[in-house]
Design a protein around this motif. Structure first.
Motif, PDB file in Angstrom:
ATOM      1  N   VAL A 197       1.145  -1.023  -0.147  1.00 54.25           N
ATOM      2  CA  VAL A 197      -0.033   0.070   0.002  1.00 54.25           C
ATOM      3  C   VAL A 197       0.820   1.286   0.132  1.00 54.25           C
ATOM      4  CG1 VAL A 197      -1.725   1.421   1.343  1.00 54.25           C
ATOM      5  CG2 VAL A 197      -1.945  -1.148   1.004  1.00 54.25           C
ATOM      6  N   LEU A 198       2.041   1.323   0.901  1.00 56.78           N
ATOM      7  CA  LEU A 198       2.887   2.480   0.868  1.00 56.78           C
ATOM      8  C   LEU A 198       3.538   2.684  -0.428  1.00 56.78           C
ATOM      9  CD1 LEU A 198       4.061   1.930   4.591  1.00 56.78           C
ATOM     10  CD2 LEU A 198       2.904   4.108   3.643  1.00 56.78           C
ATOM     11  N   GLN A 199       4.198   1.617  -0.892  1.00 53.88           N
ATOM     12  CA  GLN A 199       4.859   1.560  -2.112  1.00 53.88           C
ATOM     13  C   GLN A 199       3.669   2.278  -3.505  1.00 53.88           C
ATOM     14  OE1 GLN A 199       6.172  -2.373  -2.749  1.00 53.88           O
ATOM     15  NE2 GLN A 199       8.199  -1.797  -1.898  1.00 53.88           N
ATOM     16  N   LYS A 200       2.560   1.828  -3.305  1.00 59.08           N
ATOM     17  CA  LYS A 200       1.504   2.177  -4.380  1.00 59.08           C
ATOM     18  C   LYS A 200       1.234   3.675  -4.103  1.00 59.08           C
ATOM     19  CE  LYS A 200      -0.282  -1.848  -5.703  1.00 59.08           C
ATOM     20  NZ  LYS A 200      -1.935  -2.580  -6.156  1.00 59.08           N
ATOM     21  N   LEU A 201       1.212   4.410  -2.819  1.00 55.04           N
ATOM     22  CA  LEU A 201       1.073   5.824  -2.467  1.00 55.04           C
ATOM     23  C   LEU A 201       2.224   6.550  -2.794  1.00 55.04           C
ATOM     24  CD1 LEU A 201      -0.615   5.347   0.896  1.00 55.04           C
ATOM     25  CD2 LEU A 201      -1.765   6.246  -1.124  1.00 55.04           C
ATOM     26  N   ILE A 202       3.401   5.991  -2.654  1.00 52.28           N
ATOM     27  CA  ILE A 202       4.642   6.866  -3.166  1.00 52.28           C
ATOM     28  C   ILE A 202       4.542   6.876  -4.561  1.00 52.28           C
ATOM     29  CG2 ILE A 202       7.139   6.535  -3.199  1.00 52.28           C
ATOM     30  CD1 ILE A 202       6.964   5.269  -0.227  1.00 52.28           C
ATOM     31  N   ALA A 203       4.425   5.558  -5.489  1.00 54.41           N
ATOM     32  CA  ALA A 203       4.407   5.611  -6.657  1.00 54.41           C
ATOM     33  C   ALA A 203       3.606   6.426  -7.295  1.00 54.41           C
ATOM     34  CB  ALA A 203       4.378   4.350  -7.186  1.00 54.41           C
ATOM     35  N   SER A 204       2.527   6.739  -6.688  1.00 51.95           N
ATOM     36  CA  SER A 204       1.391   7.688  -7.313  1.00 51.95           C
ATOM     37  C   SER A 204       1.430   8.950  -7.012  1.00 51.95           C
ATOM     38  CB  SER A 204       0.339   7.179  -6.829  1.00 51.95           C
ATOM     39  OG  SER A 204      -0.038   6.990  -5.630  1.00 51.95           O
ATOM     40  N   ILE A 208       1.679  10.379  -1.395  1.00 48.68           N
ATOM     41  CA  ILE A 208       2.517  10.776  -0.192  1.00 48.68           C
ATOM     42  C   ILE A 208       4.197  11.088  -0.594  1.00 48.68           C
ATOM     43  CG2 ILE A 208       1.121   9.536   1.570  1.00 48.68           C
ATOM     44  CD1 ILE A 208       3.192   7.307   1.810  1.00 48.68           C
ATOM     45  N   ASP A 209       4.818  12.003   0.113  1.00 57.50           N
ATOM     46  CA  ASP A 209       6.095  12.275  -0.226  1.00 57.50           C
ATOM     47  C   ASP A 209       6.916  12.064   0.965  1.00 57.50           C
ATOM     48  OD1 ASP A 209       8.214  13.352  -1.529  1.00 57.50           O
ATOM     49  OD2 ASP A 209       7.793  15.336  -0.905  1.00 57.50           O
ATOM     50  N   VAL A 210       7.968  10.869   0.182  1.00 48.49           N
ATOM     51  CA  VAL A 210       8.752  10.556   1.551  1.00 48.49           C
ATOM     52  C   VAL A 210      10.262  10.708   1.628  1.00 48.49           C
ATOM     53  CG1 VAL A 210       7.103   8.579   2.260  1.00 48.49           C
ATOM     54  CG2 VAL A 210       9.065   8.219   0.675  1.00 48.49           C
ATOM     55  N   TYR A 243      11.922   4.713   5.187  1.00 44.01           N
ATOM     56  CA  TYR A 243      11.432   6.051   4.788  1.00 44.01           C
ATOM     57  C   TYR A 243      10.800   6.765   5.917  1.00 44.01           C
ATOM     58  CZ  TYR A 243       8.271   2.946   2.728  1.00 44.01           C
ATOM     59  OH  TYR A 243       7.762   2.119   2.351  1.00 44.01           O
ATOM     60  N   VAL A 244      10.658   7.776   5.838  1.00 50.75           N
ATOM     61  CA  VAL A 244       9.755   8.564   6.577  1.00 50.75           C
ATOM     62  C   VAL A 244       8.924   9.710   5.713  1.00 50.75           C
ATOM     63  CG1 VAL A 244      11.093   8.123   8.677  1.00 50.75           C
ATOM     64  CG2 VAL A 244      11.565  10.367   7.517  1.00 50.75           C
ATOM     65  N   THR A 245       7.884  10.388   6.416  1.00 49.76           N
ATOM     66  CA  THR A 245       7.235  11.384   5.659  1.00 49.76           C
ATOM     67  C   THR A 245       8.255  12.663   6.204  1.00 49.76           C
ATOM     68  OG1 THR A 245       5.747  11.761   7.638  1.00 49.76           O
ATOM     69  CG2 THR A 245       5.139  10.540   5.867  1.00 49.76           C
ATOM     70  N   LYS A 246       8.067  13.756   5.268  1.00 50.29           N
ATOM     71  CA  LYS A 246       8.856  14.966   5.564  1.00 50.29           C
ATOM     72  C   LYS A 246       8.161  15.429   6.837  1.00 50.29           C
ATOM     73  CE  LYS A 246      10.077  16.139   0.861  1.00 50.29           C
ATOM     74  NZ  LYS A 246      10.350  17.003  -0.153  1.00 50.29           N
ATOM     75  N   LYS A 247       6.704  15.321   7.061  1.00 49.98           N
ATOM     76  CA  LYS A 247       6.292  15.931   8.267  1.00 49.98           C
ATOM     77  C   LYS A 247       7.034  15.252   9.584  1.00 49.98           C
ATOM     78  CE  LYS A 247       1.902  16.902  10.602  1.00 49.98           C
ATOM     79  NZ  LYS A 247       0.415  16.651  10.602  1.00 49.98           N
ATOM     80  N   HIS A 248       7.135  14.190   9.563  1.00 50.70           N
ATOM     81  CA  HIS A 248       7.841  13.196  10.652  1.00 50.70           C
ATOM     82  C   HIS A 248       8.989  13.664  10.840  1.00 50.70           C
ATOM     83  CE1 HIS A 248       8.365   9.865  13.526  1.00 50.70           C
ATOM     84  NE2 HIS A 248       9.586   9.854  12.873  1.00 50.70           N
TER      85      HIS A 248
END
Length: 71
Positions: free
Chosen positions: A34-41, A44-46, A55-60
């Motif tokens: 799920v995370l890989q699909k969100l990143i690929a599309s 989310i920006d990590v 990886y972590v989100t920029k906010k984190h």
């Protein structure tokens, strides 16, 4: 297009289910997919760590930096 609010709601729902003793939990492999699909599309920006495997989100990351320097 999915809004950031939609993603946050889904993340909250997922966390609630994952913390329950339910048979509806996602496996670690499914969560990664799920995370890989969100990143690929680009939903989310990590930021990848130095080893390139995590990886972590920029906010984190911003929160971690603030906590390190100001606490």
């Amino acid at each position: 297009m999915t809004s950031w609010a939609d993603i946050q709601k889904l993340a909250s729902d997922l966390q609630r289910v994952q913390l329950s003793q339910s048979s509806k939990k996602l496996s670690e492999v499914n969560c990664i997919e799920v995370l890989q699909k969100l990143i690929a599309s680009q939903q989310i920006d990590v930021v990848y760590t130095r080893d390139g495997h995590t990886y972590v989100t920029k906010k984190h990351l911003e929160t971690e930096v603030r906590n390190f320097y100001f606490h």
